[in-house]
Design a protein around this motif. Structure first.
Motif, PDB file in Angstrom:
ATOM      1  N   ARG A   1      13.537  -9.240  13.895  1.00  0.00           N
ATOM      2  CA  ARG A   1      12.224  -8.711  13.458  1.00  0.00           C
ATOM      3  C   ARG A   1      12.376  -8.036  12.107  1.00  0.00           C
ATOM      4  N   MET A   2      11.455  -8.278  11.208  1.00  0.00           N
ATOM      5  CA  MET A   2      11.512  -7.579   9.920  1.00  0.00           C
ATOM      6  C   MET A   2      11.351  -6.074  10.151  1.00  0.00           C
ATOM      7  N   SER A   3      12.091  -5.263   9.406  1.00  0.00           N
ATOM      8  CA  SER A   3      11.927  -3.810   9.508  1.00  0.00           C
ATOM      9  C   SER A   3      10.479  -3.440   9.223  1.00  0.00           C
ATOM     10  N   GLU A   4      10.056  -2.296   9.754  1.00  0.00           N
ATOM     11  CA  GLU A   4       8.682  -1.858   9.535  1.00  0.00           C
ATOM     12  C   GLU A   4       8.484  -1.511   8.054  1.00  0.00           C
ATOM     13  N   PRO A   5       7.271  -1.693   7.533  1.00  0.00           N
ATOM     14  CA  PRO A   5       7.015  -1.378   6.121  1.00  0.00           C
ATOM     15  C   PRO A   5       7.479   0.030   5.716  1.00  0.00           C
ATOM     16  N   ALA A   6       7.320   1.021   6.605  1.00  0.00           N
ATOM     17  CA  ALA A   6       7.733   2.392   6.249  1.00  0.00           C
ATOM     18  C   ALA A   6       9.240   2.445   5.992  1.00  0.00           C
TER      19      ALA A   6
ATOM     20  N   ARG B   1       0.839  -1.201   0.000  1.00  0.00           N
ATOM     21  CA  ARG B   1       0.000   0.000   0.000  1.00  0.00           C
ATOM     22  C   ARG B   1       0.876   1.253   0.000  1.00  0.00           C
ATOM     23  N   LYS B   2       1.927   1.237   0.798  1.00  0.00           N
ATOM     24  CA  LYS B   2       2.805   2.407   0.880  1.00  0.00           C
ATOM     25  C   LYS B   2       3.500   2.642  -0.464  1.00  0.00           C
ATOM     26  N   LEU B   3       3.928   1.575  -1.107  1.00  0.00           N
ATOM     27  CA  LEU B   3       4.626   1.727  -2.396  1.00  0.00           C
ATOM     28  C   LEU B   3       3.658   2.242  -3.460  1.00  0.00           C
ATOM     29  N   VAL B   4       2.423   1.730  -3.430  1.00  0.00           N
ATOM     30  CA  VAL B   4       1.422   2.172  -4.416  1.00  0.00           C
ATOM     31  C   VAL B   4       1.078   3.640  -4.172  1.00  0.00           C
ATOM     32  N   ARG B   5       0.942   4.021  -2.908  1.00  0.00           N
ATOM     33  CA  ARG B   5       0.632   5.423  -2.575  1.00  0.00           C
ATOM     34  C   ARG B   5       1.742   6.361  -3.012  1.00  0.00           C
ATOM     35  N   ALA B   6       2.971   5.840  -2.999  1.00  0.00           N
ATOM     36  CA  ALA B   6       4.091   6.673  -3.438  1.00  0.00           C
ATOM     37  C   ALA B   6       4.142   6.754  -4.961  1.00  0.00           C
ATOM     38  N   GLY B   7       3.202   6.085  -5.640  1.00  0.00           N
ATOM     39  CA  GLY B   7       3.094   6.234  -7.088  1.00  0.00           C
ATOM     40  C   GLY B   7       3.621   5.054  -7.884  1.00  0.00           C
ATOM     41  N   HIS B   8       4.106   4.000  -7.235  1.00  0.00           N
ATOM     42  CA  HIS B   8       4.716   2.887  -7.973  1.00  0.00           C
ATOM     43  C   HIS B   8       3.679   1.851  -8.403  1.00  0.00           C
ATOM     44  N   SER B   9       4.052   1.054  -9.420  1.00  0.00           N
ATOM     45  CA  SER B   9       3.255  -0.127  -9.781  1.00  0.00           C
ATOM     46  C   SER B   9       3.881  -1.319  -9.088  1.00  0.00           C
ATOM     47  N   VAL B  10       3.056  -2.145  -8.449  1.00  0.00           N
ATOM     48  CA  VAL B  10       3.585  -3.241  -7.637  1.00  0.00           C
ATOM     49  C   VAL B  10       2.927  -4.557  -8.035  1.00  0.00           C
ATOM     50  N   ARG B  11       3.740  -5.583  -8.214  1.00  0.00           N
ATOM     51  CA  ARG B  11       3.225  -6.947  -8.404  1.00  0.00           C
ATOM     52  C   ARG B  11       3.821  -7.834  -7.318  1.00  0.00           C
ATOM     53  N   CYS B  12       3.038  -8.815  -6.863  1.00  0.00           N
ATOM     54  CA  CYS B  12       3.494  -9.645  -5.737  1.00  0.00           C
ATOM     55  C   CYS B  12       3.606 -11.104  -6.156  1.00  0.00           C
TER      56      CYS B  12
END
Ligand code: CTP
Length: 430
Positions: free
Chosen positions: A185-190, A46-57
Protein backbone atom coordinates in the motif's frame (compact mmCIF):
# COMPACT_ATOMS: atom_id res chain seq x y z
CA UNK A 1 -1.55 29.33 10.40
CA UNK A 2 -5.13 28.90 11.60
CA UNK A 3 -6.92 25.61 11.07
CA UNK A 4 -10.21 27.23 10.14
CA UNK A 5 -8.57 29.09 7.26
CA UNK A 6 -8.89 27.82 3.71
CA UNK A 7 -7.69 28.78 0.28
CA UNK A 8 -4.99 31.23 -0.73
CA UNK A 9 -4.92 33.01 2.68
CA UNK A 10 -3.94 29.80 4.41
CA UNK A 11 -1.39 28.90 1.72
CA UNK A 12 0.15 32.38 1.95
CA UNK A 13 0.42 32.01 5.74
CA UNK A 14 2.14 28.63 5.25
CA UNK A 15 4.66 30.35 3.03
CA UNK A 16 5.13 33.31 5.42
CA UNK A 17 5.70 30.95 8.39
CA UNK A 18 8.41 29.09 6.43
CA UNK A 19 10.14 32.32 5.36
CA UNK A 20 10.16 33.60 8.93
CA UNK A 21 11.95 30.45 10.12
CA UNK A 22 14.54 30.76 7.39
CA UNK A 23 13.11 27.65 5.70
CA UNK A 24 12.00 28.97 2.35
CA UNK A 25 9.11 27.39 0.44
CA UNK A 26 10.44 24.85 -2.05
CA UNK A 27 9.59 23.87 -5.62
CA UNK A 28 8.30 20.30 -5.71
CA UNK A 29 7.38 18.21 -8.77
CA UNK A 30 5.00 15.35 -8.02
CA UNK A 31 4.98 12.64 -10.71
CA UNK A 32 2.47 9.79 -10.62
CA UNK A 33 2.48 6.31 -12.10
CA UNK A 34 -0.64 4.36 -13.06
CA UNK A 35 -1.86 2.77 -9.86
CA UNK A 36 -5.07 3.00 -7.85
CA UNK A 37 -3.21 4.92 -5.11
CA UNK A 38 -3.01 7.88 -7.52
CA UNK A 39 -6.44 8.88 -6.23
CA UNK A 40 -4.69 10.05 -3.04
CA UNK A 41 -2.33 12.42 -4.87
CA UNK A 42 -4.58 15.52 -4.77
CA UNK A 43 -4.48 15.17 -0.96
CA UNK A 44 -0.66 14.96 -1.00
CA UNK A 45 -0.44 18.02 -3.26
CA UNK A 46 -2.84 19.93 -1.00
CA UNK A 47 -0.72 19.13 2.05
CA UNK A 48 2.47 20.29 0.33
CA UNK A 49 0.81 23.52 -0.84
CA UNK A 50 -0.57 24.16 2.66
CA UNK A 51 2.93 23.74 4.04
CA UNK A 52 3.92 26.65 1.79
CA UNK A 53 5.51 24.87 -1.19
CA UNK A 54 4.96 25.40 -4.92
CA UNK A 55 3.90 22.16 -6.58
CA UNK A 56 3.71 21.07 -10.22
CA UNK A 57 2.36 17.68 -11.29
CA UNK A 58 3.12 15.32 -14.16
CA UNK A 59 1.32 12.08 -14.94
CA UNK A 60 2.10 8.96 -16.94
CA UNK A 61 -0.64 8.20 -19.47
CA UNK A 62 -1.88 5.37 -17.19
CA UNK A 63 -1.95 7.63 -14.10
CA UNK A 64 -4.47 9.90 -15.79
CA UNK A 65 -6.93 6.98 -15.69
CA UNK A 66 -6.76 6.94 -11.87
CA UNK A 67 -6.60 10.63 -10.97
CA UNK A 68 -8.19 13.59 -12.66
CA UNK A 69 -5.67 16.08 -14.10
CA UNK A 70 -8.24 18.78 -13.40
CA UNK A 71 -8.30 17.87 -9.69
CA UNK A 72 -4.50 18.15 -9.56
CA UNK A 73 -4.56 21.42 -11.46
CA UNK A 74 -7.09 22.81 -9.01
CA UNK A 75 -5.13 21.89 -5.88
CA UNK A 76 -1.70 22.82 -7.26
CA UNK A 77 -2.85 25.97 -9.10
CA UNK A 78 -0.58 24.90 -11.99
CA UNK A 79 -1.24 23.18 -15.33
CA UNK A 80 -0.72 19.40 -15.15
CA UNK A 81 1.78 17.92 -17.62
CA UNK A 82 1.03 14.60 -19.29
CA UNK A 83 2.68 14.38 -22.69
CA UNK A 84 6.23 14.56 -23.92
CA UNK A 85 5.12 15.18 -27.46
CA UNK A 86 2.45 17.86 -26.91
CA UNK A 87 3.53 20.80 -29.10
CA UNK A 88 1.83 23.30 -26.73
CA UNK A 89 3.37 21.88 -23.54
CA UNK A 90 6.76 21.38 -25.15
CA UNK A 91 7.06 24.90 -26.62
CA UNK A 92 10.09 25.67 -24.37
CA UNK A 93 11.34 22.07 -24.02
CA UNK A 94 9.00 21.81 -21.06
CA UNK A 95 10.25 18.50 -19.70
CA UNK A 96 13.75 19.95 -19.14
CA UNK A 97 12.27 23.12 -17.63
CA UNK A 98 10.25 20.99 -15.21
CA UNK A 99 13.30 18.86 -14.32
CA UNK A 100 15.41 22.00 -13.71
CA UNK A 101 12.64 23.81 -11.80
CA UNK A 102 12.31 21.00 -9.22
CA UNK A 103 14.07 21.17 -5.86
CA UNK A 104 12.52 17.79 -5.04
CA UNK A 105 10.75 15.22 -7.21
CA UNK A 106 8.23 12.95 -5.49
CA UNK A 107 7.22 9.79 -7.36
CA UNK A 108 3.85 8.72 -5.96
CA UNK A 109 2.53 6.21 -6.58
CA UNK A 110 5.73 4.55 -7.80
CA UNK A 111 4.49 1.42 -9.57
CA UNK A 112 6.72 -1.61 -10.21
CA UNK A 113 6.85 -0.59 -13.88
CA UNK A 114 7.86 3.00 -13.10
CA UNK A 115 10.55 1.87 -10.62
CA UNK A 116 11.96 -0.50 -13.28
CA UNK A 117 12.04 2.27 -15.88
CA UNK A 118 13.73 4.63 -13.42
CA UNK A 119 16.31 2.02 -12.42
CA UNK A 120 17.24 1.38 -16.04
CA UNK A 121 17.31 4.98 -17.19
CA UNK A 122 14.44 4.79 -19.68
CA UNK A 123 13.05 8.07 -20.90
CA UNK A 124 10.09 7.11 -23.04
CA UNK A 125 7.47 9.46 -21.64
CA UNK A 126 7.31 12.81 -19.88
CA UNK A 127 7.59 11.39 -16.33
CA UNK A 128 10.64 9.20 -16.94
CA UNK A 129 12.28 11.97 -18.96
CA UNK A 130 11.88 14.41 -16.06
CA UNK A 131 13.28 11.76 -13.68
CA UNK A 132 16.33 11.22 -15.89
CA UNK A 133 16.94 14.92 -16.47
CA UNK A 134 16.54 16.26 -12.93
CA UNK A 135 19.43 17.03 -10.57
CA UNK A 136 17.03 17.34 -7.62
CA UNK A 137 16.70 14.68 -4.89
CA UNK A 138 14.03 12.09 -5.65
CA UNK A 139 11.61 10.53 -3.13
CA UNK A 140 9.64 7.46 -4.19
CA UNK A 141 6.47 6.11 -2.56
CA UNK A 142 6.03 2.58 -3.96
CA UNK A 143 2.57 1.03 -4.41
CA UNK A 144 1.89 -2.35 -5.95
CA UNK A 145 0.64 -5.91 -5.42
CA UNK A 146 2.67 -7.68 -2.73
CA UNK A 147 4.00 -10.37 -5.08
CA UNK A 148 5.26 -7.66 -7.41
CA UNK A 149 6.82 -5.93 -4.39
CA UNK A 150 8.55 -9.17 -3.32
CA UNK A 151 9.71 -10.11 -6.83
CA UNK A 152 13.51 -10.23 -7.20
CA UNK A 153 13.31 -7.89 -10.20
CA UNK A 154 11.62 -5.20 -8.07
CA UNK A 155 14.07 -5.82 -5.20
CA UNK A 156 17.04 -5.34 -7.54
CA UNK A 157 15.53 -2.21 -9.04
CA UNK A 158 15.07 -0.79 -5.54
CA UNK A 159 18.69 -1.63 -4.66
CA UNK A 160 19.85 0.22 -7.78
CA UNK A 161 17.74 3.25 -6.92
CA UNK A 162 18.85 3.26 -3.28
CA UNK A 163 22.49 3.06 -4.32
CA UNK A 164 21.92 6.23 -6.36
CA UNK A 165 20.62 8.04 -3.26
CA UNK A 166 16.92 7.87 -4.11
CA UNK A 167 14.85 8.30 -0.93
CA UNK A 168 12.01 5.88 -0.11
CA UNK A 169 8.84 6.07 1.96
CA UNK A 170 6.75 2.94 2.52
CA UNK A 171 5.06 0.91 1.30
CA UNK A 172 2.69 0.19 4.19
CA UNK A 173 1.12 -3.18 4.88
CA UNK A 174 -2.60 -3.82 4.80
CA UNK A 175 -5.43 -4.67 2.48
CA UNK A 176 -4.43 -4.09 -1.14
CA UNK A 177 -6.72 -3.00 -3.97
CA UNK A 178 -6.06 -6.33 -5.72
CA UNK A 179 -7.61 -8.19 -2.77
CA UNK A 180 -4.33 -9.47 -1.32
CA UNK A 181 -3.21 -8.52 2.18
CA UNK A 182 0.42 -7.50 2.85
CA UNK A 183 3.12 -4.96 1.94
CA UNK A 184 2.35 -2.80 -1.06
CA UNK A 185 0.00 0.00 0.00
CA UNK A 186 1.30 3.47 -0.77
CA UNK A 187 2.15 5.42 2.39
CA UNK A 188 -0.48 7.92 3.46
CA UNK A 189 -0.11 11.44 1.99
CA UNK A 190 0.72 12.85 5.46
CA UNK A 191 3.67 10.45 5.82
CA UNK A 192 4.93 11.22 2.30
CA UNK A 193 4.71 14.97 3.00
CA UNK A 194 6.56 14.42 6.29
CA UNK A 195 9.42 12.53 4.64
CA UNK A 196 9.55 15.16 1.88
CA UNK A 197 10.16 17.79 4.58
CA UNK A 198 13.04 15.78 5.99
CA UNK A 199 14.61 15.34 2.55
CA UNK A 200 14.39 19.13 2.06
CA UNK A 201 15.34 20.08 5.59
CA UNK A 202 18.89 21.04 6.60
CA UNK A 203 20.38 18.26 8.74
CA UNK A 204 21.25 20.52 11.67
CA UNK A 205 20.90 17.63 14.15
CA UNK A 206 22.65 14.93 12.07
CA UNK A 207 24.71 12.65 14.31
CA UNK A 208 22.92 13.91 17.46
CA UNK A 209 20.77 11.79 19.74
CA UNK A 210 17.74 13.56 21.20
CA UNK A 211 15.60 12.36 24.09
CA UNK A 212 12.05 13.71 24.34
CA UNK A 213 9.43 12.95 26.98
CA UNK A 214 5.77 13.35 26.04
CA UNK A 215 2.20 12.78 27.20
CA UNK A 216 0.60 12.76 30.63
CA UNK A 217 1.76 10.08 33.05
CA UNK A 218 -0.79 7.71 34.61
CA UNK A 219 -0.49 6.93 38.30
CA UNK A 220 -2.33 3.73 39.15
CA UNK A 221 -4.81 3.64 42.03
CA UNK A 222 -5.81 0.05 41.38
CA UNK A 223 -5.84 -2.20 38.26
CA UNK A 224 -8.61 -0.14 36.60
CA UNK A 225 -8.23 3.41 37.87
CA UNK A 226 -5.46 5.97 37.57
CA UNK A 227 -4.69 9.63 38.27
CA UNK A 228 -3.67 11.47 35.11
CA UNK A 229 -3.91 14.86 33.40
CA UNK A 230 -5.14 16.47 30.17
CA UNK A 231 -1.88 16.35 28.18
CA UNK A 232 -2.47 14.92 24.66
CA UNK A 233 1.24 14.48 23.90
CA UNK A 234 0.86 16.51 20.66
CA UNK A 235 3.62 19.01 21.48
CA UNK A 236 6.17 16.30 22.38
CA UNK A 237 5.31 14.27 19.27
CA UNK A 238 5.66 17.38 17.09
CA UNK A 239 9.11 17.95 18.60
CA UNK A 240 10.10 14.34 17.96
CA UNK A 241 8.97 14.57 14.30
CA UNK A 242 10.86 17.84 13.80
CA UNK A 243 14.06 16.57 15.45
CA UNK A 244 13.96 13.44 13.23
CA UNK A 245 13.43 15.66 10.19
CA UNK A 246 16.59 17.55 11.14
CA UNK A 247 18.56 14.33 11.06
CA UNK A 248 18.62 13.43 14.79
CA UNK A 249 18.28 9.95 16.20
CA UNK A 250 15.21 10.46 18.37
CA UNK A 251 14.10 8.50 21.44
CA UNK A 252 10.56 9.42 22.47
CA UNK A 253 9.72 8.32 26.01
CA UNK A 254 5.97 8.50 25.88
CA UNK A 255 3.17 8.18 28.39
CA UNK A 256 -0.06 6.76 26.84
CA UNK A 257 -1.44 8.80 23.90
CA UNK A 258 -3.49 8.05 20.78
CA UNK A 259 -0.83 9.48 18.49
CA UNK A 260 1.03 7.54 15.79
CA UNK A 261 4.81 7.17 16.15
CA UNK A 262 6.43 9.92 14.03
CA UNK A 263 8.46 8.71 11.04
CA UNK A 264 12.03 7.74 12.00
CA UNK A 265 11.44 7.96 15.77
CA UNK A 266 12.07 5.19 18.35
CA UNK A 267 9.33 5.21 20.98
CA UNK A 268 9.66 3.79 24.49
CA UNK A 269 6.20 3.35 26.06
CA UNK A 270 5.75 4.07 29.75
CA UNK A 271 2.80 4.74 32.04
CA UNK A 272 3.84 6.22 35.37
CA UNK A 273 6.34 8.90 36.40
CA UNK A 274 8.56 6.23 37.97
CA UNK A 275 8.59 4.24 34.70
CA UNK A 276 9.31 7.42 32.76
CA UNK A 277 12.21 8.28 35.07
CA UNK A 278 13.77 4.86 34.68
CA UNK A 279 13.39 4.91 30.83
CA UNK A 280 14.92 8.41 30.73
CA UNK A 281 17.86 7.37 32.93
CA UNK A 282 18.46 4.33 30.67
CA UNK A 283 18.73 6.56 27.58
CA UNK A 284 20.09 9.89 28.76
CA UNK A 285 23.82 9.17 28.75
CA UNK A 286 23.86 8.75 24.97
CA UNK A 287 21.83 11.94 24.34
CA UNK A 288 23.24 15.39 23.65
CA UNK A 289 19.81 17.05 23.86
CA UNK A 290 16.97 16.31 26.30
CA UNK A 291 13.53 17.90 25.99
CA UNK A 292 11.14 17.22 28.86
CA UNK A 293 7.75 17.93 27.37
CA UNK A 294 5.76 15.35 29.36
CA UNK A 295 3.18 16.41 31.89
CA UNK A 296 4.57 14.30 34.71
CA UNK A 297 2.28 13.79 37.69
CA UNK A 298 3.90 15.46 40.66
CA UNK A 299 2.24 12.98 43.03
CA UNK A 300 1.23 9.30 42.94
CA UNK A 301 -0.92 7.19 45.25
CA UNK A 302 1.22 6.03 48.18
CA UNK A 303 0.10 2.53 47.36
CA UNK A 304 -1.58 1.13 44.25
CA UNK A 305 -4.14 -1.52 45.27
CA UNK A 306 -3.35 -4.86 43.61
CA UNK A 307 -7.09 -5.64 43.35
CA UNK A 308 -9.94 -3.40 42.26
CA UNK A 309 -11.15 -1.13 45.06
CA UNK A 310 -14.77 -2.26 45.62
CA UNK A 311 -17.51 -0.16 47.18
CA UNK A 312 -18.84 -3.23 48.92
CA UNK A 313 -15.59 -3.41 50.89
CA UNK A 314 -16.10 0.14 52.20
CA UNK A 315 -18.52 1.42 54.81
CA UNK A 316 -21.88 2.33 53.17
CA UNK A 317 -21.80 6.00 51.99
CA UNK A 318 -18.18 6.36 53.12
CA UNK A 319 -15.81 8.49 51.00
CA UNK A 320 -12.35 7.38 50.00
CA UNK A 321 -9.25 9.09 51.32
CA UNK A 322 -6.17 8.89 49.08
CA UNK A 323 -2.67 9.35 50.34
CA UNK A 324 -0.34 10.76 47.68
CA UNK A 325 3.45 10.85 47.72
CA UNK A 326 5.83 12.98 45.65
CA UNK A 327 7.17 11.73 42.34
CA UNK A 328 10.82 12.41 41.49
CA UNK A 329 11.41 15.47 39.28
CA UNK A 330 12.93 13.95 36.14
CA UNK A 331 13.84 17.27 34.53
CA UNK A 332 15.59 18.59 37.64
CA UNK A 333 17.48 15.30 37.95
CA UNK A 334 18.89 15.33 34.40
CA UNK A 335 19.53 19.08 34.43
CA UNK A 336 21.54 18.88 37.68
CA UNK A 337 24.95 20.55 37.23
CA UNK A 338 27.84 18.16 36.56
CA UNK A 339 30.39 17.13 33.95
CA UNK A 340 27.95 15.31 31.69
CA UNK A 341 25.40 18.06 32.04
CA UNK A 342 27.81 20.69 30.70
CA UNK A 343 27.74 19.16 27.23
CA UNK A 344 24.01 18.42 27.08
CA UNK A 345 21.29 20.94 26.18
CA UNK A 346 18.27 20.46 28.47
CA UNK A 347 14.87 21.97 27.67
CA UNK A 348 11.95 22.08 30.12
CA UNK A 349 8.32 23.08 29.80
CA UNK A 350 6.15 25.00 32.23
CA UNK A 351 2.37 24.94 32.33
CA UNK A 352 1.18 28.06 34.13
CA UNK A 353 -2.27 29.55 34.65
CA UNK A 354 -1.22 32.94 36.11
CA UNK A 355 1.87 35.16 36.48
CA UNK A 356 3.20 33.14 33.52
CA UNK A 357 6.52 34.94 33.01
CA UNK A 358 7.32 35.38 36.71
CA UNK A 359 6.54 31.76 37.60
CA UNK A 360 8.46 30.52 34.55
CA UNK A 361 11.55 32.57 35.37
CA UNK A 362 11.54 31.07 38.87
CA UNK A 363 11.05 27.57 37.41
CA UNK A 364 13.93 28.08 34.95
CA UNK A 365 16.27 28.93 37.83
CA UNK A 366 14.92 26.18 40.09
CA UNK A 367 15.15 23.39 37.50
CA UNK A 368 18.48 24.53 36.05
CA UNK A 369 17.64 23.93 32.39
CA UNK A 370 19.08 25.76 29.36
CA UNK A 371 15.72 26.71 27.87
CA UNK A 372 12.24 26.80 29.35
CA UNK A 373 9.13 26.78 27.16
CA UNK A 374 6.25 28.38 29.04
CA UNK A 375 2.60 27.67 28.23
CA UNK A 376 -0.25 29.88 29.37
CA UNK A 377 -2.85 27.18 30.06
CA UNK A 378 -5.60 29.74 30.72
CA UNK A 379 -5.84 30.29 26.91
CA UNK A 380 -8.36 28.05 25.10
CA UNK A 381 -6.41 28.00 21.82
CA UNK A 382 -3.10 26.95 23.34
CA UNK A 383 -1.62 24.32 25.64
CA UNK A 384 -3.39 21.06 26.46
CA UNK A 385 -5.34 19.10 23.80
CA UNK A 386 -5.09 21.81 21.09
CA UNK A 387 -3.34 21.70 17.70
CA UNK A 388 -1.93 25.17 18.21
CA UNK A 389 0.24 26.64 20.91
CA UNK A 390 1.39 30.08 22.05
CA UNK A 391 4.57 29.82 24.09
CA UNK A 392 7.19 32.02 25.67
CA UNK A 393 10.85 30.99 25.41
CA UNK A 394 13.06 31.77 28.41
CA UNK A 395 16.82 31.31 28.61
CA UNK A 396 19.02 32.16 31.59
CA UNK A 397 20.32 35.72 31.23
CA UNK A 398 18.12 36.62 28.23
CA UNK A 399 14.74 38.35 27.99
CA UNK A 400 11.63 36.24 27.34
CA UNK A 401 10.60 35.77 23.69
CA UNK A 402 6.85 35.54 23.18
CA UNK A 403 5.89 33.57 20.05
CA UNK A 404 2.55 34.11 18.29
CA UNK A 405 -0.15 31.41 18.17
CA UNK A 406 1.25 28.74 15.82
CA UNK A 407 0.54 25.11 14.88
CA UNK A 408 2.44 22.80 17.23
CA UNK A 409 4.71 21.71 14.33
CA UNK A 410 5.83 25.32 13.87
CA UNK A 411 6.35 25.76 17.61
CA UNK A 412 8.52 22.62 17.56
CA UNK A 413 10.62 24.11 14.76
CA UNK A 414 11.11 27.37 16.69
CA UNK A 415 12.14 25.49 19.83
CA UNK A 416 14.69 23.43 17.88
CA UNK A 417 15.97 26.58 16.13
CA UNK A 418 16.68 27.91 19.63
CA UNK A 419 18.38 24.65 20.63
CA UNK A 420 20.56 24.96 17.48
CA UNK A 421 21.50 28.49 18.57
CA UNK A 422 22.43 27.37 22.10
CA UNK A 423 24.59 24.53 20.71
CA UNK A 424 26.23 26.94 18.25
CA UNK A 425 27.08 29.41 21.03
CA UNK A 426 28.49 26.58 23.17
CA UNK A 427 30.71 25.19 20.45
CA UNK A 428 32.04 28.65 19.52
CA UNK A 429 32.95 29.22 23.22
CA UNK A 430 34.77 25.88 23.55
N1 CTP B 1 8.77 17.50 35.15
C1 CTP B 1 9.49 16.34 35.34
N2 CTP B 1 9.22 15.53 36.39
C2 CTP B 1 8.26 15.84 37.28
C3 CTP B 1 7.51 17.03 37.10
C4 CTP B 1 7.76 17.83 36.03
O1 CTP B 1 10.38 16.05 34.51
N3 CTP B 1 8.02 15.04 38.29
C5 CTP B 1 9.10 18.40 34.03
C6 CTP B 1 8.04 18.53 32.97
O2 CTP B 1 8.25 17.59 31.93
C7 CTP B 1 8.25 19.96 32.51
C8 CTP B 1 8.72 20.69 33.73
O3 CTP B 1 9.23 19.68 34.60
O4 CTP B 1 9.31 20.04 31.57
C9 CTP B 1 7.72 21.55 34.45
O5 CTP B 1 6.63 20.87 34.94
P1 CTP B 1 5.41 21.65 35.69
O6 CTP B 1 4.43 20.64 36.14
O7 CTP B 1 4.91 22.76 34.86
O8 CTP B 1 6.13 22.30 36.88
P2 CTP B 1 6.44 21.77 38.29
O9 CTP B 1 7.91 21.73 38.40
O10 CTP B 1 5.73 20.50 38.54
O11 CTP B 1 5.90 22.89 39.23
P3 CTP B 1 4.38 23.30 39.60
O12 CTP B 1 3.53 22.06 39.45
O13 CTP B 1 4.52 23.76 40.98
O14 CTP B 1 4.00 24.37 38.64
Amino acid sequence: MRDDQTGPARDREGRAAREERGRPPRRIVVVSGGGIAAYKIPDLVRKLVRAGHSVRCALTPAAASFVSPLALQTVSGEPVRQSLLDPGEEGQIGHIDLADWAELVIVAPATANLLARMAHGLADDLVTTVLLATRAPVLVAPAMNLNMWDHPATRQNLDILRSRGVHMVGPDSGELACGWEGAGRMSEPAAIAEVAESVLCPDTLAGERVLITAGGTREALDPVRALTNRSSGKMGYALAAEAARRGAEVVLVSAPTNLPIPVGVRRVDVESALEMRSAVLDEIDACGIAICCAAVADFRPAEAASRKIKKEDLEPDAGLRLELVRNPDILAEIAAPGGERARRVVVGFAAESHDVIGASERKLARKGCDLLVANDISRRDAGFETDTNAVILLEPGAGPEELPLLPKGEVAARILDRVDKIRGERSSRS
